[in-house]
Design a protein around this motif. Structure first.
Motif, PDB file in Angstrom:
ATOM      1  N   MET A 159       1.624  -1.931  -4.708  1.00  0.00           N
ATOM      2  CA  MET A 159       1.060  -2.116  -6.046  1.00  0.00           C
ATOM      3  C   MET A 159       0.131  -0.970  -6.399  1.00  0.00           C
ATOM      4  O   MET A 159       0.105  -0.505  -7.542  1.00  0.00           O
ATOM      5  CB  MET A 159       0.325  -3.459  -6.129  1.00  0.00           C
ATOM      6  CG  MET A 159       1.244  -4.655  -6.148  1.00  0.00           C
ATOM      7  SD  MET A 159       0.384  -6.219  -6.492  1.00  0.00           S
ATOM      8  CE  MET A 159      -0.472  -6.475  -4.942  1.00  0.00           C
ATOM      9  N   ALA A 160      -0.623  -0.486  -5.421  1.00  0.00           N
ATOM     10  CA  ALA A 160      -1.545   0.623  -5.671  1.00  0.00           C
ATOM     11  C   ALA A 160      -0.791   1.903  -6.014  1.00  0.00           C
ATOM     12  O   ALA A 160      -1.153   2.616  -6.962  1.00  0.00           O
ATOM     13  CB  ALA A 160      -2.428   0.849  -4.444  1.00  0.00           C
ATOM     14  N   ILE A 161       0.270   2.208  -5.263  1.00  0.00           N
ATOM     15  CA  ILE A 161       1.039   3.431  -5.507  1.00  0.00           C
ATOM     16  C   ILE A 161       1.763   3.356  -6.850  1.00  0.00           C
ATOM     17  O   ILE A 161       1.841   4.349  -7.585  1.00  0.00           O
ATOM     18  CB  ILE A 161       2.043   3.665  -4.362  1.00  0.00           C
ATOM     19  CG1 ILE A 161       1.300   3.948  -3.050  1.00  0.00           C
ATOM     20  CG2 ILE A 161       2.971   4.830  -4.687  1.00  0.00           C
ATOM     21  CD1 ILE A 161       2.198   4.005  -1.834  1.00  0.00           C
ATOM     22  N   VAL A 162       2.290   2.168  -7.179  1.00  0.00           N
ATOM     23  CA  VAL A 162       3.044   2.017  -8.420  1.00  0.00           C
ATOM     24  C   VAL A 162       2.123   2.049  -9.639  1.00  0.00           C
ATOM     25  O   VAL A 162       2.402   2.724 -10.633  1.00  0.00           O
ATOM     26  CB  VAL A 162       3.864   0.710  -8.392  1.00  0.00           C
ATOM     27  CG1 VAL A 162       4.476   0.423  -9.769  1.00  0.00           C
ATOM     28  CG2 VAL A 162       4.961   0.804  -7.342  1.00  0.00           C
ATOM     29  N   THR A 163       1.001   1.303  -9.592  1.00  0.00           N
ATOM     30  CA  THR A 163       0.121   1.194 -10.760  1.00  0.00           C
ATOM     31  C   THR A 163      -0.899   2.324 -10.844  1.00  0.00           C
ATOM     32  O   THR A 163      -1.279   2.733 -11.938  1.00  0.00           O
ATOM     33  CB  THR A 163      -0.631  -0.144 -10.743  1.00  0.00           C
ATOM     34  OG1 THR A 163      -1.529  -0.186  -9.622  1.00  0.00           O
ATOM     35  CG2 THR A 163       0.337  -1.314 -10.668  1.00  0.00           C
ATOM     36  N   ARG A 164      -1.364   2.794  -9.682  1.00  0.00           N
ATOM     37  CA  ARG A 164      -2.435   3.810  -9.609  1.00  0.00           C
ATOM     38  C   ARG A 164      -3.653   3.388 -10.441  1.00  0.00           C
ATOM     39  O   ARG A 164      -4.344   4.225 -11.023  1.00  0.00           O
ATOM     40  CB  ARG A 164      -1.923   5.186 -10.062  1.00  0.00           C
ATOM     41  CG  ARG A 164      -0.936   5.800  -9.105  1.00  0.00           C
ATOM     42  CD  ARG A 164      -0.404   7.130  -9.573  1.00  0.00           C
ATOM     43  NE  ARG A 164       0.429   7.728  -8.552  1.00  0.00           N
ATOM     44  CZ  ARG A 164       0.011   8.632  -7.671  1.00  0.00           C
ATOM     45  NH1 ARG A 164      -1.241   9.050  -7.712  1.00  0.00           N
ATOM     46  NH2 ARG A 164       0.831   9.134  -6.769  1.00  0.00           N
ATOM     47  N   ASP A 165      -3.889   2.089 -10.481  1.00  0.00           N
ATOM     48  CA  ASP A 165      -4.992   1.553 -11.276  1.00  0.00           C
ATOM     49  C   ASP A 165      -5.659   0.428 -10.497  1.00  0.00           C
ATOM     50  O   ASP A 165      -4.971  -0.493 -10.034  1.00  0.00           O
ATOM     51  CB  ASP A 165      -4.472   1.038 -12.622  1.00  0.00           C
ATOM     52  CG  ASP A 165      -5.572   0.443 -13.484  1.00  0.00           C
ATOM     53  OD1 ASP A 165      -6.385   1.207 -14.017  1.00  0.00           O
ATOM     54  OD2 ASP A 165      -5.605  -0.801 -13.606  1.00  0.00           O
TER      55      ASP A 165
END
Length: 302
Positions: A192-198
């Motif tokens: 989720m962190a890599i995909v959203t970067r948010d």
């Protein structure tokens, strides 16, 4: 006095305003692993709110649920079959231990997003370091915190009246299940962190998964005490398998009711299928996370 590989790696991790600079060099796999292990532990020490926050909430759940719902839930256990004759404290403690694993694992993705926002993620990707060592060092640091937190929860639970029927070895087994259980959610939170970067999106995504999945599993009540549709959802809920594995070690009996396994005997009828499911999740989500990390690395180099 000669400098060992651990000292050399530790010296290459220098604190600088809350960050750690990793000196580019032709390190061994272990040195790359150690540098990242030290770096993520230093970040946790400098930001204890995340660590404490992931522990306080399960403690509140443990104390409030046992004190407020203890008598009612114990009656439900007695009428639900399979887990009768035990206190709710003993029944609930394995679930809270797995909740600690979930909360701490969710912090993994949040930490990665912080690295992205501060520019550290891109810097580490272009360094001549093993990607596997980077990921394993980060994961190992998080597992250390998870083990400590589960141990605290188990100690608190025994103070409140819970009993580990399998003794000290069973408690060690619960720690091991907690590690195995946490790995799939560590991978998922990093995805989720890599995909959203948010950061906000990662936090919301992790919380949206954590709490509904906890309540539609066997964490707080036996399967037979739940509505039919929740029983169906619980069958496909990974939290059910982590909780049931830990609960089997807690009670020294086969407690899995979502699937029927009888060929192994005793608690192994719960442990074997539960561990198999968790291992499969760890491999699939861990592989997806490594793939995304390698793709991000290639983009950073370009």
């Amino acid at each position: 006095m000669s400098e060992g590989p651990g000292d050399k790696a530790a010296n290459e991790a220098r604190a600088d305003g809350g960050h750690v600079r990793t000196t580019p060099s032709s390190n061994s796999f272990f040195s790359d692993f150690w540098v990242n292990f030290v770096r993520w532990n230093l970040k946790a020490i400098r930001n204890p709110f995340v660590v404490v926050g992931s522990l306080v909430q399960p403690i509140i759940f443990l104390v409030l649920f046992t004190q407020v719902f203890g008598q009612i839930a114990t009656s439900a256990l007695g009428s639900g079959g399979g887990a009768g004759g035990i206190t709710y404290e003993t029944f609930l403690l394995p679930a809270i231990a797995m909740q600690v694993s979930l909360a701490a694992a969710a912090g993994s993705g949040i930490g990665l997003v912080n690295d992205m926002e501060e520019g550290m993620f891109e810097k580490t990707l272009v360094m001549p370091m093993s990607r596997s060592a980077m990921f394993l060092g980060k994961t190992a640091a998080e597992i250390v915190r998870i083990v400590v937190q589960i141990a605290i929860i188990l100690a608190l639970g025994t103070v409140l009246g819970a009993n580990v029927a399998t003794g000290f070895l069973g408690a060690l087994g619960i720690l091991g299940i907690g590690i195995l259980f946490s790995l799939w959610f560590i991978a998922l939170s990093n995805i989720m962190a890599i995909v959203t970067r948010d950061q906000e999106s990662t936090i919301i995504g992790a919380n949206l998964l954590q709490f509904p999945l906890l309540f539609v599993s066997t964490a707080f009540l036996p399967l037979s005490a739940m509505p039919d549709w929740i029983q169906v959802v619980a069958t496909y809920n990974p939290i059910t398998y982590g909780v049931d594995a830990a609960r089997a070690l807690m009670l020294d009996q086969d407690v899995m009711t979502v699937i029927e396994v009888t060929r192994f005997g005793g608690i192994w009828d719960t442990l074997v299928p539960a561990i198999a499911v968790l291992l499969a999740l760890d491999i699939v989500l861990g592989g997806a996370m490594v793939y995304l990390l390698n793709r991000a690395s290639s983009s950073a180099v370009q």
